[in-house]
Every structure is written in C-alpha cells, then in structure tokens.
Design an enzyme around this catalytic site. Structure first.
Site, short mmCIF file in Angstrom:
data_model
loop_
_atom_site.label_atom_id
_atom_site.label_comp_id
_atom_site.label_asym_id
_atom_site.label_seq_id
_atom_site.Cartn_x
_atom_site.Cartn_y
_atom_site.Cartn_z
N THR A 19 9.76 101.26 46.37
CA THR A 19 10.45 102.70 46.09
C THR A 19 9.55 103.61 45.21
O THR A 19 10.17 103.83 44.29
CB THR A 19 11.92 102.27 45.69
OG1 THR A 19 12.29 101.37 46.76
CG2 THR A 19 12.66 103.75 46.16
N GLY A 20 8.36 103.72 45.77
CA GLY A 20 7.64 104.61 44.84
C GLY A 20 7.25 106.23 45.76
O GLY A 20 8.49 106.40 46.32
N GLY A 23 7.57 105.13 49.67
CA GLY A 23 8.66 104.48 49.84
C GLY A 23 10.07 105.26 49.53
O GLY A 23 10.84 105.45 50.23
N LYS A 200 -8.73 107.21 59.39
CA LYS A 200 -8.05 107.61 58.13
C LYS A 200 -9.09 107.44 56.79
O LYS A 200 -9.05 108.16 55.95
CB LYS A 200 -6.60 106.93 57.70
CG LYS A 200 -5.92 106.97 56.54
CD LYS A 200 -4.83 108.29 56.65
CE LYS A 200 -4.02 108.92 55.53
NZ LYS A 200 -4.12 108.27 54.23
N ASN A 208 -11.18 109.08 47.79
CA ASN A 208 -10.56 108.13 46.71
C ASN A 208 -11.65 107.70 45.87
O ASN A 208 -11.60 107.51 44.61
CB ASN A 208 -9.99 107.09 47.39
CG ASN A 208 -8.62 107.73 48.06
OD1 ASN A 208 -8.66 108.85 48.68
ND2 ASN A 208 -7.65 106.82 47.88
N SER A 270 -4.71 109.51 44.93
CA SER A 270 -3.79 108.56 44.28
C SER A 270 -4.64 107.65 43.58
O SER A 270 -4.15 106.85 42.73
CB SER A 270 -3.19 107.84 45.49
OG SER A 270 -3.98 107.55 46.76
N GLU A 282 -6.79 100.15 44.84
CA GLU A 282 -6.62 99.39 45.96
C GLU A 282 -8.17 99.46 46.49
O GLU A 282 -8.61 99.88 47.47
CB GLU A 282 -5.97 100.29 46.85
CG GLU A 282 -4.43 100.70 46.65
CD GLU A 282 -3.66 101.23 47.38
OE1 GLU A 282 -3.71 102.57 47.65
OE2 GLU A 282 -2.72 100.54 48.33
N1 LIG Z 1 1.26 108.75 47.45
C1 LIG Z 1 0.55 109.31 48.33
O1 LIG Z 1 0.67 110.56 48.41
C2 LIG Z 1 -0.04 108.50 49.47
C3 LIG Z 1 -0.21 107.08 49.37
N2 LIG Z 1 -0.76 106.41 50.30
C4 LIG Z 1 -0.81 104.81 50.32
O2 LIG Z 1 0.81 104.53 50.36
C5 LIG Z 1 0.79 103.05 49.63
C6 LIG Z 1 1.85 103.47 48.62
O3 LIG Z 1 1.46 104.18 47.80
P1 LIG Z 1 2.39 104.99 46.72
O4 LIG Z 1 3.65 104.97 47.17
O5 LIG Z 1 1.72 106.28 46.40
O6 LIG Z 1 2.40 104.14 45.36
P2 LIG Z 1 3.57 103.82 44.31
O7 LIG Z 1 2.88 103.24 42.92
O8 LIG Z 1 4.22 105.45 43.92
O9 LIG Z 1 4.68 103.09 44.97
C7 LIG Z 1 4.71 101.68 44.84
C8 LIG Z 1 5.99 101.18 44.48
O10 LIG Z 1 5.99 99.65 44.82
C9 LIG Z 1 6.84 99.23 43.49
N3 LIG Z 1 6.55 97.76 43.17
C10 LIG Z 1 5.78 97.15 42.84
N4 LIG Z 1 5.84 95.92 42.89
C11 LIG Z 1 7.10 95.57 43.01
C12 LIG Z 1 8.03 94.48 43.67
N5 LIG Z 1 7.62 93.35 43.23
N6 LIG Z 1 9.14 94.88 43.92
C13 LIG Z 1 9.59 95.87 44.42
N7 LIG Z 1 8.85 96.96 44.36
C14 LIG Z 1 7.71 96.88 43.61
C15 LIG Z 1 6.40 99.98 42.20
O11 LIG Z 1 7.46 99.88 41.36
P3 LIG Z 1 6.82 99.85 39.53
O12 LIG Z 1 6.19 101.03 39.47
O13 LIG Z 1 8.29 99.77 39.15
O14 LIG Z 1 6.18 98.70 39.73
C16 LIG Z 1 6.22 101.48 42.93
O15 LIG Z 1 7.39 102.24 42.82
C17 LIG Z 1 -0.53 102.99 49.11
O16 LIG Z 1 -1.29 101.92 49.89
C18 LIG Z 1 -1.42 104.23 49.06
O17 LIG Z 1 -2.69 104.26 49.14
C19 LIG Z 1 -1.09 107.01 51.61
C20 LIG Z 1 -1.25 108.18 51.58
C21 LIG Z 1 -0.50 109.14 50.52
C1 LIG Z 2 -5.75 113.18 52.88
C2 LIG Z 2 -4.51 112.56 52.02
C3 LIG Z 2 -4.66 113.13 50.65
C4 LIG Z 2 -3.28 113.62 52.43
O1 LIG Z 2 -3.12 113.46 53.62
C5 LIG Z 2 -4.09 111.22 51.97
O2 LIG Z 2 -3.44 110.92 53.04
C6 LIG Z 2 -4.05 110.13 51.09
O3 LIG Z 2 -4.37 110.45 49.71
O4 LIG Z 2 -4.41 109.08 51.62
#
Ligand SMILES: NC(=O)C1=CN([C@@H]2O[C@H](COP(=O)(O)OP(=O)(O)OC[C@H]3O[C@@H](n4cnc5c(N)ncnc54)[C@H](OP(=O)(O)O)[C@@H]3O)[C@@H](O)[C@H]2O)C=CC1
Ligand SMILES: CC(C)(CO)C(=O)C(=O)O
Length: 320
Positions: A19-20, A23, A200, A208, A270, A282
């Site tokens: 839930t980051g 999520g 993507k 990145n 990110s 990653e």
């Molecule tokens: N953020 C963005 O704008 C974008 C992200 N993405 C992709 O989306 C994916 C998620 O990224 P993002 O949401 O930014 O990452 P975050 O770090 O914000 O979220 C990941 C979450 O997973 C949680 N987590 C880790 N370990 C556990 C566990 N054992 N049980 C439960 N929860 C856990 C973390 O909690 P805790 O911190 O407490 O460990 C954290 O809140 C990645 O692959 C990223 O590349 C793709 C496009 C855009």
């Molecule tokens: C291109 C961008 C920044 C927003 O669409 C993205 O998808 C990412 O950070 O992976």
C-alpha cells in the site's frame, strides 16, 4: 481536503499487496467508489489501521478514515482480484504473500514496472491467474498512509498467457476495467502484455537509469543535447529488444516519448527517489530482465548493459 463516505457494493473483492504510491492510490480510489478493498501493509500498518488513508490528488483530494488494514496475508479474506504494488525488489516475498489471498478463480494483477514478473508469479499461482498493468502515473507516498498523486493516472492492462503469448482482450480484463473506470481510473486495453511491457521500457530505461547515474530530473536530461541523444539511443535499443520478440515498436513512438518528456512537469523518477532514500533499486526488473530476454533471443543491447552495470554498482554501494 474533502472527506468521502464509502458504500460497499457486492462485487469483486480486491486485495492490495503493498500500500504505497501505486497500491495506496488505486486501492483508495476503488474503495472510494464503493468496492470492497483489503490492504496489506508493512511499516504503516498501525498508522493506517488507526487513521486510514489520505490521498492528495491533482484530480481531487480525499480521505478514507477507515480501511481494511492487515499486516499478515493469512488474516485477509480470499479476494477475486489481488493487486500487487510492491516494488519488484520485494517480489521474492510473493510465494508467501499470494497463496493465502487469491481465490481459486481469482487473478493476480501486477502493477509494477519492468519485465518478467508475470512469469515469476505464474510459478506461484498458475499461468491462468495472472495479469499485468503498466501504470502511467506520477505518484509518491509522502508519509504513513499519505499518498500524493501529481500527474497522469491511466493503467494499460493486459492478460497474461504462458511465455507471454498474446491473449487479446479477455472478459476478466474487461470486468476489472469496468471497476477501475467506475473508480475514475482510465484503463487502456493491451492485447499483448509483452509488447506493452517493452513499450513502457522505452521511457523507463533511459529516464529511470540516467536520473540516478547523472543525478538529474527529466527536464535537465531532455534539455541537454548530449543526454537527449543518449536517451534516444537507449530507446532505440529497447526497440531492438522488442523486435527480437517480434514486437514492433514504431519509430514515431520513440519521438512521442521524447516529446512527452519535454512537456512533462520536471520529474524525479521513482528510481531516483528510491536511490535518494537508500532503498533497493528495481535494477533487475527494469534493466537486468530485458537484457537477459534480449540475450536469449541473440540480441545485445550494449548501452543498456553499460547503464545496468553502473546501476548495479551504485545500488550496492548505496545500501552498504
Ligand atoms: N510511483 C509511481 O509513480 C510509479 C510506480 N510504478 C511502479 O509501481 C510499483 C510500485 O511502486 P510504488 O508504489 O512507487 O512503490 P512504494 O515503495 O511507494 O510502495 C510499495 C509498498 O510496498 C510495501 N511493502 C513492502 N514490503 C511489504 C510487505 N512485506 N508487506 C506489505 N507491504 C510491503 C511498502 O511498505 P513499507 O514502505 O512500509 O515497506 C510500500 O508501501 C513499482 O514497480 C514501480 O516501478 C510505475 C509507474 C509509476
Ligand atoms: C512515465 C511515468 C513517469 C509517468 O507515466 C512513469 O510511468 C514511470 O515513472 O514509470
């Protein structure tokens, strides 16, 4: 900030694993629209259980004072749709996290960047229970249970077939798309998940990677002639990788991604955020796996390889 009341509909039940930024945002949108959502948390568990989630969004702020928060997957109900929004660096936990939560006829939807995670999840839950989504969003978790969504928001959703064989548009994809649409999220259909994942990467690999190595935001990277040229070369190598799997990416797409970056608000990727927070990068999902896949098809991507080797070094040193 406006407070929204929620009303649960008797429909698909959702789990959010991680839930980051992603999520937390999409899960909160689904709950706000009335869906039954169950959130697995790590460090923020107690906070979110006590205070719920706060979303600041370009499309309107809202809070969910109460959410179904869990620290252990065994305590969660079985769900129809299990959204995985962990960083891919935590995917080694999935063999423990997924089985207790996915219904027998449920599906796991990987909302993650990079390539290859669906194959790993297929080993855990079976290849007929996996989908993937590419998030086109700028979102960030800025505090416990506190998400800031600053730009974009659509998801390109594709069904997974063993070995990434294209599945076309399936009924379950459409059903999930309807739910997300109801929650105000645009879903773009992907008929071929592998093609979408390579596409993507055309953006993620250069921006990145270079943002970490060169310590720069997207606006600086695209404004400078040398780095723009390097980004374009890296994009071209991604196109070559995709072509090795008969996934043609049109040359105009590279131009489109460069133009998109010019127009984008200056953005700290990110991966750069993770680096600055000394979190694992990653690197394998976004660089290592595409390089491996290309090599398996007999294609070398030398500039991406150079980027990968430097990132591996920086990542290791950063975490020491
Ligand atoms: N953020 C963005 O704008 C974008 C992200 N993405 C992709 O989306 C994916 C998620 O990224 P993002 O949401 O930014 O990452 P975050 O770090 O914000 O979220 C990941 C979450 O997973 C949680 N987590 C880790 N370990 C556990 C566990 N054992 N049980 C439960 N929860 C856990 C973390 O909690 P805790 O911190 O407490 O460990 C954290 O809140 C990645 O692959 C990223 O590349 C793709 C496009 C855009
Ligand atoms: C291109 C961008 C920044 C927003 O669409 C993205 O998808 C990412 O950070 O992976």
């Amino acid at each position: 900030m406006t407070q929204m009341t929620t009303q649960t509909r008797q429909q698909r039940r959702y789990a959010v694993i991680g839930t980051g930024a992603i999520g937390g945002f999409y899960g909160a949108k689904l709950q706000q629209a009335g869906f039954d959502v169950h959130f697995l948390l790590n460090r923020d568990y107690q906070w979110v259980r006590d205070r719920g989630l706060v979303v600041e969004s370009v499309n309107g702020d809202f809070t969910l004072p109460e959410v179904n928060a869990y620290q252990q997957p065994q305590k969660m109900p079985k769900c129809d749709v299990v959204i995985v929004a962990l960083k891919t660096t935590a995917n080694y936990l999935l063999p423990q996290l997924l089985p207790p939560v996915v219904k027998d006829n449920g599906v796991v939807v990987l909302l993650q960047n990079g390539l290859g995670a669906e194959e790993e999840v297929a080993q855990i839950v079976g290849s007929n229970r996996v989908m993937g989504g590419l998030c086109f969003i700028c979102s960030n978790k800025i505090g416990p249970g506190h998400i800031r969504h600053s730009d974009y928001g659509a998801i390109e959703l594709g069904d997974y077939g063993e070995g990434y064989r294209p599945r076309g548009i399936t009924d379950r994809m459409q059903a999930i798309a309807r739910d997300f649409n109801q929650a105000g999220i645009t879903i773009l259909d992907s008929e071929d998940l592998l093609a979408s994942r390579w596409k993507k990467l055309v953006w993620n690999i250069p921006f990145n990677g270079l943002s970490v190595i060169l310590d720069a935001k997207t606006d600086a990277l695209i404004a400078d002639r040398a780095t723009r040229c390097l980004a374009e070369d890296l994009m071209q190598e991604v196109v070559n990788g995709a072509a090795a799997y008969d996934r043609a990416i049109a040359p105009e797409f590279v131009q489109e991604m460069l133009d998109k970056t010019v127009k984008m608000k200056p953005y700290l990727t990110s991966m750069k955020l993770d680096y600055d927070r000394r979190q694992p990068l990653e690197v394998e999902a976004i660089f290592g796996n595409p390089l491996k896949k290309a090599a398996q098809a007999g294609v070398r991507l030398p500039k991406i390889e150079t980027l990968y080797q430097q990132l591996v070094f920086l990542d290791r040193r950063n975490r020491r």
